[in-house]
Design an enzyme around this catalytic site. Structure first.
Site, PDB file in Angstrom:
ATOM      1  N   GLU A 250       0.863  -1.189   0.000  1.00  0.00           N
ATOM      2  CA  GLU A 250       0.000   0.000   0.000  1.00  0.00           C
ATOM      3  C   GLU A 250       0.896   1.234   0.000  1.00  0.00           C
ATOM      4  OE1 GLU A 250      -3.286   1.041  -0.190  1.00  0.00           O
ATOM      5  OE2 GLU A 250      -2.258   2.969  -0.024  1.00  0.00           O
TER       6      GLU A 250
ATOM      7  N   HIS B 282     -25.129  -0.944  -0.454  1.00  0.00           N
ATOM      8  CA  HIS B 282     -26.240  -0.874  -1.407  1.00  0.00           C
ATOM      9  C   HIS B 282     -26.990  -2.196  -1.477  1.00  0.00           C
ATOM     10  CE1 HIS B 282     -25.703   3.094  -3.141  1.00  0.00           C
ATOM     11  NE2 HIS B 282     -24.416   2.929  -2.877  1.00  0.00           N
TER      12      HIS B 282
ATOM     13  N   VAL C   4       4.354   0.794  -5.549  1.00  0.00           N
ATOM     14  CA  VAL C   4       4.705  -0.118  -6.644  1.00  0.00           C
ATOM     15  C   VAL C   4       5.098   0.718  -7.856  1.00  0.00           C
ATOM     16  CG1 VAL C   4       3.800  -1.852  -8.231  1.00  0.00           C
ATOM     17  CG2 VAL C   4       3.208  -1.940  -5.799  1.00  0.00           C
TER      18      VAL C   4
ATOM     19  N   ILE D 215     -13.541  -0.796  -9.458  1.00  0.00           N
ATOM     20  CA  ILE D 215     -14.389  -1.026  -8.285  1.00  0.00           C
ATOM     21  C   ILE D 215     -14.901   0.321  -7.791  1.00  0.00           C
ATOM     22  CG2 ILE D 215     -14.584  -2.160  -6.054  1.00  0.00           C
ATOM     23  CD1 ILE D 215     -13.758  -4.056  -8.323  1.00  0.00           C
TER      24      ILE D 215
ATOM     25  N   SER E 159     -18.795   2.379  -6.849  1.00  0.00           N
ATOM     26  CA  SER E 159     -20.031   2.004  -6.180  1.00  0.00           C
ATOM     27  C   SER E 159     -20.768   0.951  -7.003  1.00  0.00           C
ATOM     28  CB  SER E 159     -20.912   3.251  -6.054  1.00  0.00           C
ATOM     29  OG  SER E 159     -22.108   2.906  -5.423  1.00  0.00           O
TER      30      SER E 159
ATOM     31  N   CYS F  75     -15.850  16.615  21.322  1.00  0.00           N
ATOM     32  CA  CYS F  75     -17.053  16.490  20.482  1.00  0.00           C
ATOM     33  C   CYS F  75     -17.520  15.050  20.423  1.00  0.00           C
ATOM     34  CB  CYS F  75     -16.785  16.972  19.060  1.00  0.00           C
ATOM     35  SG  CYS F  75     -16.158  18.640  18.935  1.00  0.00           S
TER      36      CYS F  75
END
Lengths: 481, 940
Positions: B487, B505, B628, B795, B797, B862
């Site tokens: 990553e 979804h 990469v 990839i 939605s 908060c």
């Protein structure tokens, strides 16, 4: 330099560097002082210069070549040249045969080939607006693609430009019906020697004093550079009839054609070959043996073509002509652009040329017979023959082919055959040139052609128009004392 | 130059240039010096000693493309301007006076024996044993520029049952170098070629390349080489096979214009054979351009002219392309690799090889490609915006490749979508450029491999730590494999996975039959178990779609239809009352809607972190901040992944690089798909509206973009009202910018669904990018060119909803690709989230504080996040080492004040726990430092 230059500039230009730098600024990359570029625009196809090439001599070496893309650029170039009094020679595709583009005083060659666009086709008025640097064959092809034709088909159509046609008052093979370039030209845009741009009103005709645009016809670049032309075009002909007849003599053939024209019949192509040329071109046609061939092409709407064909045939047969069918016409269509013979002759030390003159029906027969005879009398001459390729209600053009081997100096011999041809024509009431123009080679015949008054007037006109004599100096006889 | 040639040269020099009008270089360059007769005259002057040899002089002799158009008008028997130029060129080349590119070609030929290096050329298939009937000579330009035509020709010959061999290390025929005056070089390569041909044992030599054909059939015999076999152009051979009944062309519908290659037509007199072959194909109409056969105009590529005068060559090509386009044809067909290459770039329509068309008529797959090509072109021609764009189309096994230019980025995307939507498209590679340069930028420069550490061999290397990459890693960790995740960012979930609306979804907006639909529906169902095992938040809140316009009520039936086809429950609400029953707080104009009960909300980054942590728990190697830069393969098999942190050898590589998946795939082999970023902007409101409504809500309308569900309003899992996302096609994969105008758009677009929210309660406005392909479906496929590489791309939605199903799908692919999967007995499926102090009961809080008093220190007021939670996040299996990473795991800084208060505190804790100076703490990895330096001493 390992070649001779026939015409060398004798007037050194002191301010050449600043002129060049101004030109460079105006032209960007479209300018060259490379020797090869200059050499290739320092010549045209004046046949004697082919002989010169064999001797290691070139006609001229201009100083710089520029390739403008617009009328405005042409104007900039001429303005700069005029400021420094440097000669400007417009250049199309260099197919002239009289040395019209030879840079006898050096200078700037303005190669117009970038200005090669068709700007407008007005279908309703059948008018074409075109830039002057466009090649003739490309123009004709593009018109044909759209269903039109200009029908200005000189033998040089594949290697000449619109501007060149206007400059030397050209005539094409189909001129008897469609007219010569002056009949086609409705208007021009041109840059004058002071850099200003001239355009005339486009109308079918005008009665507003002398037509200034027509002054550019035949001016050979001495009055400015034509950048655009408006020309009459035609729809492609619907039908075509091809005929050929063999006559007993040149005079019989001429008489038939005179009568055809007198009846207001206008074949597109009319060609009469004398006995020598008939034998040369049509040796396979038995009926033409020892005779004179007439080739006719009639075209247009079928009804008109039918009538023209009928009338033409009647006049020919009445004078004892033999119908030779379509074969000779096909042969002409196939061979009409073949000029390979001059390359062969020149390489074999033969001096050759073509000489076109014109005269009225009253004189044309005498012009033909006497001129051919006069040329043949020049020692060394092997061939002197002729054909009549453009005819009018009032006369015809005689197109002669000449070849010979110089007994002494080639240039001297060359001068002699031209003198024989033109002087005899003039003595017999003809004009010194029909459609090739004057260039350098015919300059010496202009005093007789125009008369003292006429030539003086032309010179004064040129001086008023171009006081610094920058535009193609020394051409069309204006340099002759 | 010998006397005969000098006579011919002089003939040409003295002729008034009667052929000049048809000379392409004269038309392009517009100089007297390059006209046929002009060149000849300069040649004569050189030969006669009137001009000194010079580079400037010889350059003119190279302004000839060998098209022989002039020869067809020439009255001199046996005169060929191009042949005469070749003789002059040889004189110049020998004296070092040829143009520079000539010497580059010489060097290349001497080094490679071909015009192109090996890696740019198609590798020819190995010969079967036994003597061949024919030898097929592919030609280096065909192999480099039109490999599909070589394959097609070989396939055709083989399909006729003929034993055909190739020369495995085929060298150049010598034609191009011969034309350039490189006499020695030409002879050397030709000698090698002659030897290979003669030792092949074939009786017939077939080539598709007119240049090679001309060399074998004309040049070699002229210089006394007799190879003792019959030489045929491919079209001649194909015609013979057809007439002998050995080959039966099939059917191809379409209308093509045949372009006569100069070397094949005027050069070799082959005009009829290609036309005859094409005319044997059923359903195919072949027409001619206005100028054809011996009058055909050159494409501009003859005698490698483009390498000498690229601009002039392109101008000539554009002219010929126009003539070909002025016919009724849908595509150009020809039989010369030079024509196909240059015309292919110049023409607005496809340029194909005779062999390709013939093969398309015989082979179903090739036929389908051809049909698809025509459909794609027709689609582009029928689109008013795209009609005038110079776009060329290629199709390779249903993959559509777009090349050329489009005026704007919108048109680039529109072209991609247009062809991507055609039925049967495998994928779209969109290489269109825009004049402004908006478009694809290469993000990963190659690094030097030298000096990099070589790591241990992984069974599977996964490139990309988004939700899908981490889900794949976790699911693969069930098996006995060495797995590495690479990553580039400092944490997982840093790309598309972090900036989306968190919705799972239901699968009612995905086109039935697509991979998206299949994986969405399945993935949605898998979420309950995943949430249970991995301890991330999940709320099945349902999705309420509302309709506000009577005319759009019919859409509900369409939704029902899709839901039924996808096997997803949906309840259609025909009246406002029915809607109000589901959610009372809808705005007044709502008149109907639907309710989809299986829609759920989660926290996308928490899902990702959960998958990643469980994967690491089960032995997966996660390498963060590891970029990469290359993928090496050998013999078509993936070998290793090159990164800035070392070389990772791997047997299988899974490319889940999100927005950069296309670039990563292209590190391994030719492009197989293109990602185009689609920006979505999202708005977050204060938690004070947390009880405003329950389900996710979306407006059902025709107005939204067809490639997104159009966004909606959600109640996030954490209780913030969320608007968005919008959808905007943008060129830059790193453009996450937002604007005041965009904000207005989002507010006005989604503000109408519920009763109004106060804009002063807006706490965050941000953008994410969807990694869309032009087919707008998931592209989860093994690479077609590199074995062992699996692309998991496009990839977008509902990628989050699909992630668990994608992981299973990828594992199936790996199994099919030969990976042995042995289940581990020690796989630990359970992962526990960090303690969330706020959510604990009073007693539990008490106990937690007793265990570690840092849980008693509130850092983020908060969101009520304690120091204990932050410290825990920093020491998890996937450690949170940046401010954002802490935020994603604990919500510290995500509240109303957006970190205004707690940021320095969190930074301090990070510094302390990581043992680094506070100045080195970053927002989200190297480069995003929070502090410039100390301005005074003392602690916080």
């Amino acid at each position: 330099m390992t070649y001779q230059v026939a015409f060398k500039s004798e007037t050194p230009v002191s301010s050449w560097d600043s002129c060049l730098s101004e030109l460079r600024q105006a032209m960007g990359s479209r300018i060259s002082t490379n020797e090869t570029e200059r050499l290739m625009v320092g010549k045209d196809f004046w046949p004697i210069t082919g002989t010169w090439l064999m001797q290691g001599k070139v006609p001229s070496l201009p100083d710089v070549v520029v390739w403008p893309e617009s009328t405005e650029e042409v104007s900039q170039i001429i303005t700069i040249a005029n400021k420094y009094h440097i000669p400007v020679i417009p250049y199309g595709e260099g197919s002239g045969v009289l040395g019209g583009v030879v840079a006898i005083n050096g200078g700037i060659v303005v190669d117009m080939k970038h200005m090669n666009h068709i700007l407008e086709i007005d279908d309703k008025s059948l008018l074409l607006t075109v830039e002057s640097g466009l090649n003739g064959e490309i123009l004709e092809r593009k018109l044909n693609e759209k269903g039109y034709t200009l029908r200005h088909i000189p033998q040089s159509v594949k290697c000449s430009t619109v501007g060149g046609w206007v400059a030397c008052r050209a005539a094409g093979q189909f001129s008897t019906k469609y007219g010569k370039i002056e009949d086609m030209l409705v208007g021009i845009e041109a840059v004058l020697p002071d850099g200003s741009i001239y355009k005339n009103t486009i109308a079918p005709r005008t009665a507003t004093g002398p037509r200034l645009d027509q002054l550019f016809l035949g001016a050979e670049g001495t009055l400015g550079i034509v950048t655009k032309a408006v020309l009459r075009i035609h729809p492609l002909p619907e039908s075509q009839t091809l005929r050929s007849f063999a006559f007993a003599s040149v005079d019989d053939a001429l008489e038939s054609v005179r009568l055809i024209m007198r009846d207001n019949i206008r074949p597109a192509v009319v060609r009469i070959y004398d006995e020598f040329e008939t034998e040369h071109h049509f040796k396979d046609i038995e009926a033409a043996y020892e005779r004179v061939m007439l080739v006719l092409v009639m075209e247009g709407i079928p009804e008109l073509v039918a009538v023209e064909n009928q009338v033409a045939e009647r006049h020919c047969l009445a004078l004892g002509a033999v119908d030779c069918g379509v074969e000779p016409v096909h042969h002409w269509f196939e061979s009409r652009f073949n000029v390979s013979i001059s390359s062969h002759l020149i390489q074999n030390n033969v001096v050759c040329d073509t000489i076109e003159v014109a005269g009225t029906w009253a004189h044309i027969s005498d012009i033909y017979h006497n001129t051919i005879k006069a040329i043949k009398e020049v020692p060394g001459t092997i061939i002197a023959s002729g054909h009549f390729s453009h005819v009018y209600p009032d006369g015809a053009c005689l197109y002669m082919s000449v070849a010979g081997v110089a007994q002494g100096d080639v240039n001297e011999y060359y001068e002699q055959i031209w003198n024989a041809a033109i002087r005899t024509t003039q003595e017999n009431g003809g004009t010194a040139a029909h459609h090739h123009g004057v260039g350098l080679n015919r300059a010496r015949f202009m005093p007789r052609e125009h008369g003292t008054t006429g030539l003086k007037l032309l010179k004064e006109l040129k001086k008023a128009w171009d006081p610094n004599n920058v535009m193609n100096p020394g051409k069309i006889g204006l340099g002759v004392e | 130059m010998d006397q005969n040639n000098l006579v011919q040269l002089t003939n040409c020099a003295i002729c008034p240039n009667m052929c000049r009008f048809d000379c392409p270089t004269t038309a392009a360059l517009k100089r007297e010096t390059v006209s046929p007769s002009g060149k000849a005259r300069l040649g004569v002057m050189l030969e006669k000693g009137m001009l000194e040899p010079s580079a400037e002089l010889f350059d003119h002799f190279y302004q000839c493309i060998g098209c022989k158009a002039c020869d067809s008008w020439c009255p001199f028997e046996g005169l060929s301007v191009s042949e005469l130029m070749n003789i002059l060129r040889a004189e110049g080349a020998a004296q070092g006076l040829a143009p520079q590119p000539v010497y580059k070609i010489k060097e290349d030929l001497e080094r490679w024996n071909t015009l192109f290096p090996q890696e740019e050329m198609l590798t020819l298939p190995a010969n079967d044993p036994g003597p061949p009937e024919v030898l097929f000579f592919a030609g280096c330009t065909y192999r480099a520029k039109r490999p599909q035509a070589v394959t097609a020709a070989l396939n055709i010959i083989k399909s006729a049952g003929i034993k055909v061999n190739v020369i495995e290390d085929e060298s150049c025929c010598g034609f191009p170098s011969g034309c350039l005056g490189l006499v020695q070089t030409s002879a050397t390569v030709a000698r090698k070629t002659v030897q290979s041909i003669m030792s092949s044992g074939a009786k017939i030599l077939v080539t598709s390349c007119p240049e090679c054909y001309s060399a074998f059939s004309k040049r070699y015999p002229e210089i006394g080489i007799n190879m003792g076999l019959e030489v045929l152009h491919f079209t001649q051979y194909a015609e013979r096979l057809i007439s002998e009944g050995r080959l039966s062309p099939g059917k191809v519908e379409g209308k093509l214009v045949y372009h006569d290659p100069c070397v094949l037509g005027r050069g070799a007199g082959i005009y009829d054979e290609p036309r005859n072959v094409l005319n044997k194909i059923e359903g195919l109409q072949v027409c001619d351009a206005l100028y054809c056969r011996d009058k055909a105009h050159c494409c501009g590529a003859g005698q490698v002219y483009e390498w000498l005068q690229p601009e002039a060559a392109k101008e000539i090509a554009a002219g010929r392309a126009e003539e070909l386009q002025n016919t009724e044809a849908e595509a150009v067909v020809t039989s010369c690799p030079f024509c196909e290459d240059l015309l292919g770039r110049a023409a607005d329509m496809a340029v194909v090889d005779v062999a390709e068309v013939l093969w398309a008529s015989i082979n179903t797959e090739a036929g389908e490609d051809f049909a698809l090509l025509k459909k794609a072109q027709a689609a582009l021609k029928n689109d008013a915006r795209l009609r005038e764009q110079p776009i060329s189309v290629k199709v390779d096994r249903a993959m559509i490749v777009l090349e050329g230019k489009a005026d704007t980025w919108e048109l680039v995307v529109a072209a991609g979508h247009l062809v991507g939507a055609l039925p049967g498209v495998y994928s779209v590679v969109n290489n269109l450029d825009t004049p402004s340069g908006a478009g694809r930028v290469l993000h990963f420069p190659m690094v030097e491999k030298e000096g990099l550490t070589v790591k241990d061999l992984s069974d599977v290397a996964i490139i990309g730590g988004g939700v899908v990459g981490c889900a794949i890693a976790r699911e693969l960790s069930r098996y006995d494999l060495k797995i590495t995740v690479l990553e580039k960012e400092s944490d997982v979930s840093c790309g598309t996975s972090k900036a989306n609306n968190g919705m799972i979804h239901p699968g009612i907006f995905v086109t039935p039959g697509t991979l998206k639909a299949q994986l969405n529906v399945k993935g949605n169902q898998m979420y309950d178990q995943a949430a249970a095992e991995l301890d991330f938040p999940l709320k099945r809140c349902g999705l309420l779609g509302v309709v506000a316009d009577e005319k759009e009520m019919f859409l509900l039936d369409l939704i029902k239809g899709v839901a039924d086809q996808n096997g997803v429950p949906v309840e259609i609400l025909r009246t406002r009352e029915e809607v109000l029953n589901k959610e009372p707080n809808v705005s007044d104009n709502v008149i109907g809607g639907f309710f989809s009960p299986t829609a759920a909300m989660t926290s996308p980054y928490k899902v990702t972190v959960a998958y990643a942590e469980n994967a690491v728990q089960n032995g997966v190697d996660l390498h963060l901040e590891t970029t990469v830069t290359g993928i090496d393969s050998e013999n078509g098999q993936v070998q290793q992944v090159i990164t800035d942190k070392g070389v990772f050898p791997a047997r299988y590589v899974i490319n889940v690089a999100g927005l950069f998946a296309d670039e990563v795939a292209e590190m391994a082999g030719p492009a197989e798909f293109t990602i185009h970023p689609r920006k979505g902007e999202l708005l977050l409101f204060d938690k004070k509206y947390h009880d405003l409504f329950r389900p996710c809500m979306a407006e059902v309308t025709l107005k939204s973009d067809p490639h997104t569900k159009g966004g909606g309003i959600m109640m996030t899992i954490d209780g913030n009202v969320e608007f968005g996302p919008t959808a905007e096609e943008i060129p830059d994969k790193e453009d996450l910018s937002t604007s005041a105008r965009g904000l207005e758009t989002v507010l006005s677009r989604f503000g109408g669904i519920v009763q109004s929210l106060k804009h002063n309660s807006l706490i965050a406005y941000f953008a994410g990018l969807r990694a869309a392909t032009y087919t707008e479906d998931f592209h989860i496929k093994p690479s077609r060119s590199v074995k062992g590489l699996i692309n998991v791309a496009g990839i977008q939605s509902p990628g989050l909803a699909s992630a668990p199903a994608i992981a299973e799908y990828v594992i199936d692919i790996l199994r099919n690709e030969g990976l042995t999967l042995t289940e581990r007995s020690d796989f630990a499926p359970i992962r526990k989230d960090i303690v969330h102090f706020k959510d604990l009961s009073k007693e539990a809080r008490q106990a937690q504080v007793m265990k570690d008093k840092r849980y008693g220190k509130i850092v983020c007021r908060c969101e009520m996040v304690t120091e204990g939670e932050i410290v825990e996040a920093i020491h998890r299996p996937v450690p949170a080492t940046t401010l954002d990473a802490v935020k994603r795991r604990t919500r510290a800084g995500m509240g109303r004040c957006q970190g205004g208060f707690c940021t320095p505190r969190v930074a301090h804790i990070l510094a302390e726990e990581l043992g680094i100076p506070t100045e080195e703490v970053t927002k989200d990895g190297t480069g995003s430092w929070l502090f410039k330096g100390r301005i005074k001493t003392g602690g916080i």
